[in-house]
Scaffold this motif. Structure first.
Motif, PDB file in Angstrom:
ATOM      1  N   GLU A  15       0.895  -1.420   0.170  1.00 55.58           N
ATOM      2  CA  GLU A  15       0.312   0.059  -0.076  1.00 55.58           C
ATOM      3  C   GLU A  15       0.819   1.055   0.102  1.00 55.58           C
ATOM      4  O   GLU A  15       1.930   1.714   1.289  1.00 55.58           O
ATOM      5  N   PRO A  16       1.090   2.204  -0.858  1.00 53.51           N
ATOM      6  CA  PRO A  16       1.801   2.467  -0.868  1.00 53.51           C
ATOM      7  C   PRO A  16       1.569   4.194  -0.793  1.00 53.51           C
ATOM      8  O   PRO A  16       0.001   4.479  -2.084  1.00 53.51           O
ATOM      9  N   ASP A  17       1.696   5.039   0.399  1.00 53.04           N
ATOM     10  CA  ASP A  17       0.628   5.529   0.631  1.00 53.04           C
ATOM     11  C   ASP A  17       1.822   7.737  -0.023  1.00 53.04           C
ATOM     12  O   ASP A  17       2.736   7.194  -0.197  1.00 53.04           O
ATOM     13  N   ASN A  18       0.435   8.711   0.467  1.00 59.46           N
ATOM     14  CA  ASN A  18       0.616   9.555  -0.008  1.00 59.46           C
ATOM     15  C   ASN A  18       1.107   9.996  -2.142  1.00 59.46           C
ATOM     16  O   ASN A  18       1.921  10.899  -1.984  1.00 59.46           O
ATOM     17  N   MET A  19       0.099   9.240  -2.621  1.00 56.85           N
ATOM     18  CA  MET A  19       0.669   9.261  -3.913  1.00 56.85           C
ATOM     19  C   MET A  19      -0.802  10.032  -4.845  1.00 56.85           C
ATOM     20  O   MET A  19      -1.068  10.019  -5.865  1.00 56.85           O
ATOM     21  N   ASP A  20      -1.071  11.327  -3.448  1.00 57.27           N
ATOM     22  CA  ASP A  20      -2.066  12.423  -4.626  1.00 57.27           C
ATOM     23  C   ASP A  20      -1.288  13.698  -4.073  1.00 57.27           C
ATOM     24  O   ASP A  20      -2.120  14.956  -3.725  1.00 57.27           O
ATOM     25  N   GLY A  21       0.109  13.954  -4.373  1.00 58.39           N
ATOM     26  CA  GLY A  21       1.083  15.166  -3.569  1.00 58.39           C
ATOM     27  C   GLY A  21       0.365  16.604  -4.981  1.00 58.39           C
ATOM     28  O   GLY A  21      -0.039  17.283  -4.269  1.00 58.39           O
ATOM     29  N   TYR A  22       0.237  15.908  -6.381  1.00 59.30           N
ATOM     30  CA  TYR A  22      -0.660  17.249  -6.652  1.00 59.30           C
ATOM     31  C   TYR A  22      -1.298  17.654  -6.691  1.00 59.30           C
ATOM     32  O   TYR A  22      -1.616  18.625  -7.284  1.00 59.30           O
ATOM     33  N   LYS A  23      -2.607  16.415  -5.940  1.00 60.44           N
ATOM     34  CA  LYS A  23      -3.345  17.584  -5.268  1.00 60.44           C
ATOM     35  C   LYS A  23      -3.202  18.251  -3.889  1.00 60.44           C
ATOM     36  O   LYS A  23      -4.733  18.624  -3.263  1.00 60.44           O
ATOM     37  N   ASN A  24      -2.030  18.349  -3.247  1.00 60.76           N
ATOM     38  CA  ASN A  24      -1.863  18.986  -1.809  1.00 60.76           C
ATOM     39  C   ASN A  24      -0.437  20.639  -2.173  1.00 60.76           C
ATOM     40  O   ASN A  24      -0.269  20.156  -3.454  1.00 60.76           O
ATOM     41  N   THR A  25      -0.611  20.907  -1.275  1.00 63.66           N
ATOM     42  CA  THR A  25       0.287  22.075  -0.902  1.00 63.66           C
ATOM     43  C   THR A  25       1.651  21.615  -0.759  1.00 63.66           C
ATOM     44  O   THR A  25       2.249  21.331   0.440  1.00 63.66           O
ATOM     45  N   THR A  26       2.395  21.312  -1.578  1.00 59.47           N
ATOM     46  CA  THR A  26       3.817  19.977  -1.720  1.00 59.47           C
ATOM     47  C   THR A  26       5.329  21.039  -1.441  1.00 59.47           C
ATOM     48  O   THR A  26       5.995  20.688  -0.612  1.00 59.47           O
ATOM     49  N   GLY A  27       4.733  21.537  -1.845  1.00 62.49           N
ATOM     50  CA  GLY A  27       6.319  22.872  -2.244  1.00 62.49           C
ATOM     51  C   GLY A  27       6.777  22.958  -3.443  1.00 62.49           C
ATOM     52  O   GLY A  27       8.175  23.734  -3.270  1.00 62.49           O
ATOM     53  N   PHE A  28       6.219  21.618  -4.519  1.00 60.10           N
ATOM     54  CA  PHE A  28       6.794  21.719  -5.507  1.00 60.10           C
ATOM     55  C   PHE A  28       5.161  21.851  -6.461  1.00 60.10           C
ATOM     56  O   PHE A  28       4.294  21.558  -6.830  1.00 60.10           O
ATOM     57  N   PRO A  29       6.010  22.603  -8.357  1.00 62.72           N
ATOM     58  CA  PRO A  29       4.913  22.773  -8.511  1.00 62.72           C
ATOM     59  C   PRO A  29       4.771  21.439  -9.215  1.00 62.72           C
ATOM     60  O   PRO A  29       4.587  21.116 -10.720  1.00 62.72           O
ATOM     61  N   LEU A  30       3.348  20.589  -8.617  1.00 67.97           N
ATOM     62  CA  LEU A  30       4.083  18.820  -9.039  1.00 67.97           C
ATOM     63  C   LEU A  30       2.192  18.832 -10.378  1.00 67.97           C
ATOM     64  O   LEU A  30       1.603  19.932  -9.777  1.00 67.97           O
ATOM     65  N   THR A  31       1.984  18.439 -10.958  1.00 69.33           N
ATOM     66  CA  THR A  31       1.505  18.295 -11.869  1.00 69.33           C
ATOM     67  C   THR A  31      -0.079  17.451 -12.207  1.00 69.33           C
ATOM     68  O   THR A  31       1.434  16.235 -11.560  1.00 69.33           O
ATOM     69  N   ALA A  32      -0.835  16.824 -12.991  1.00 71.86           N
ATOM     70  CA  ALA A  32      -1.592  15.664 -12.649  1.00 71.86           C
ATOM     71  C   ALA A  32      -0.037  15.134 -13.279  1.00 71.86           C
ATOM     72  O   ALA A  32      -0.101  13.643 -12.878  1.00 71.86           O
ATOM     73  N   ALA A  33       0.291  14.588 -14.153  1.00 66.46           N
ATOM     74  CA  ALA A  33       0.913  14.043 -15.559  1.00 66.46           C
ATOM     75  C   ALA A  33       2.213  13.365 -14.601  1.00 66.46           C
ATOM     76  O   ALA A  33       2.770  12.821 -14.869  1.00 66.46           O
ATOM     77  N   ASP A  34       2.848  14.642 -13.889  1.00 65.13           N
ATOM     78  CA  ASP A  34       3.851  14.229 -12.362  1.00 65.13           C
ATOM     79  C   ASP A  34       3.215  13.000 -11.751  1.00 65.13           C
ATOM     80  O   ASP A  34       4.294  11.542 -11.160  1.00 65.13           O
ATOM     81  N   GLN A  35       2.429  13.262 -10.957  1.00 59.50           N
ATOM     82  CA  GLN A  35       1.945  12.389  -9.919  1.00 59.50           C
ATOM     83  C   GLN A  35       1.473  10.438 -11.457  1.00 59.50           C
ATOM     84  O   GLN A  35       1.602   9.612 -10.561  1.00 59.50           O
ATOM     85  N   LEU A  36       0.938  11.051 -12.275  1.00 53.83           N
ATOM     86  CA  LEU A  36       0.854   9.660 -13.294  1.00 53.83           C
ATOM     87  C   LEU A  36       2.305   9.283 -13.439  1.00 53.83           C
ATOM     88  O   LEU A  36       2.176   7.714 -13.188  1.00 53.83           O
ATOM     89  N   ARG A  37       2.907   9.894 -13.957  1.00 58.27           N
ATOM     90  CA  ARG A  37       4.116   8.667 -13.966  1.00 58.27           C
ATOM     91  C   ARG A  37       4.958   8.475 -12.978  1.00 58.27           C
ATOM     92  O   ARG A  37       5.352   6.752 -13.219  1.00 58.27           O
ATOM     93  N   TYR A  38       4.613   8.950 -11.799  1.00 57.79           N
ATOM     94  CA  TYR A  38       5.567   8.998 -10.702  1.00 57.79           C
ATOM     95  C   TYR A  38       4.465   7.359 -10.021  1.00 57.79           C
ATOM     96  O   TYR A  38       4.756   5.707  -9.682  1.00 57.79           O
ATOM     97  N   ASN A  39       3.181   7.253  -9.764  1.00 63.21           N
ATOM     98  CA  ASN A  39       2.273   5.827  -9.836  1.00 63.21           C
ATOM     99  C   ASN A  39       2.671   5.730 -10.209  1.00 63.21           C
ATOM    100  O   ASN A  39       2.924   4.438  -9.961  1.00 63.21           O
ATOM    101  N   ARG A  40       2.297   5.468 -11.385  1.00 64.85           N
ATOM    102  CA  ARG A  40       2.885   4.345 -12.482  1.00 64.85           C
ATOM    103  C   ARG A  40       4.445   3.663 -12.602  1.00 64.85           C
ATOM    104  O   ARG A  40       4.628   2.364 -12.245  1.00 64.85           O
ATOM    105  N   LEU A  41       5.026   4.196 -12.121  1.00 67.40           N
ATOM    106  CA  LEU A  41       6.461   3.914 -11.642  1.00 67.40           C
ATOM    107  C   LEU A  41       6.501   2.976 -10.403  1.00 67.40           C
ATOM    108  O   LEU A  41       7.096   1.816 -10.281  1.00 67.40           O
ATOM    109  N   ILE A  42       5.811   3.128  -9.591  1.00 66.27           N
ATOM    110  CA  ILE A  42       5.536   2.320  -8.268  1.00 66.27           C
ATOM    111  C   ILE A  42       4.988   0.952  -8.463  1.00 66.27           C
ATOM    112  O   ILE A  42       5.398   0.233  -7.944  1.00 66.27           O
ATOM    113  N   ALA A  43       4.124   1.403  -8.991  1.00 67.68           N
ATOM    114  CA  ALA A  43       3.174   0.023  -9.239  1.00 67.68           C
ATOM    115  C   ALA A  43       3.743  -0.789 -10.365  1.00 67.68           C
ATOM    116  O   ALA A  43       4.229  -1.828 -10.277  1.00 67.68           O
TER     117      ALA A  43
END
Length: 267
Positions: free
Chosen positions: A149-177
């Motif tokens: 169960e990989p947690d905190n997989m929706d950073g792009y929807k939060n105030t992270t301190g980084f300009p994360l995009t939906a595309a960044d999140q998709l790429r990272y989540n797919r990497l973890i999978a």
């Protein structure tokens, strides 16, 4: 007069033995594990315990426990009791209490995520995070876990301190999978409801917190329709408020307290 043919036959047999192709050893261990990985179906009851002394006696087929905090012997014991075991990891946030915390470059640490000692990670830096997360998944595999169960997989929807995009999140989540699957581990999509349509094929199940409270549970139905479990918890709603809908949607639902100890109220 018959010895010469016998000797020739012997030489022929020897030559054949030396030139025969070796049997195919089959796939590498991780490749075999990937083919045989667990694929949880909708409706499975579960226990999620991330704090306190582990109680292995809850009569459910699935346990979700902290991957760092529990040794291989705990996983083995749960297996002996007939449980499948999910390895909880934070893959999108840094935790200062983990044994590998000092291996994360400070430049990758963002704002706090609301939990003490935790900060969002710059998931764009897959060149650094990929190897670090691969080692964590190696740990889950080596301890005998069935899934992660990989947690905190929706950073792009939060105030992270980084300009994360939906595309960044998709790429990272797919990497973890992909990293999980390469190690023979099933992998669950944690929250990140908006990206379910894009990520459904990459994940084997879902883990969700509070979809009933926020009236979002219908967004999880693609997993159920695909024959994939949705492990769901509520913290603030009474079971009578969310269990009827959860049962109708095919979710594996229960009420927990925020500290995620032993206590549970299943639907």
């Amino acid at each position: 007069m018959r010895r010469l043919p016998l000797l020739l036959a012997g030489f022929l047999l020897l030559a054949t033995a030396c030139t025969t192709t070796s049997p195919d050893p089959g796939p590498a261990p991780d490749a075999k594990r990937a083919e045989e990985r667990w694929r949880p179906k909708p409706g499975l009851a579960w226990q999620w315990q991330l704090s306190g002394r582990l109680d292995p006696t809850v009569d459910v087929p699935v346990y979700d426990i902290d991957g760092f905090e529990h040794p291989a012997s705990a996983v083995k014991d749960l297996h002996a009791r007939g449980r499948k075991v999910i390895c909880y990891l934070s893959t999108g946030a840094w935790e200062d209490f983990r044994p590998d915390a000092d291996r994360f470059p400070k430049a990758l640490l963002g704002r706090g995520n609301g939990w003490e000692g935790e900060r969002w990670l710059d998931i764009r830096r897959t060149d650094v995070l990929g190897p670090l997360m691969a080692e964590r998944l190696d740990m889950c595999r080596d301890k005998g876990f069935d899934a992660v169960e990989p947690d905190n997989m929706d950073g792009y929807k939060n105030t992270t301190g980084f300009p994360l995009t939906a595309a960044d999140q998709l790429r990272y989540n797919r990497l973890i999978a992909r990293l999980a699957h390469e190690r023979g581990l099933a992998v669950g999509l944690k929250n990140d409801l908006d990206q379910i349509p894009e990520l459904l094929a990459d994940f084997d199940f879902a883990v969700n917190e509070q979809c009933a409270q926020y009236e979002e549970c219908d967004l999880l139905t693609p997993f159920v329709k695909a024959g994939k479990a949705v492990f769901h918890v509520e913290y603030e709603l009474a079971t009578g408020r969310f269990c009827p809908e959860a049962r109708e949607l095919g979710l594996s639902s229960m009420r927990k307290r925020y500290e995620l100890g032993v206590w549970r109220q299943p639907c």
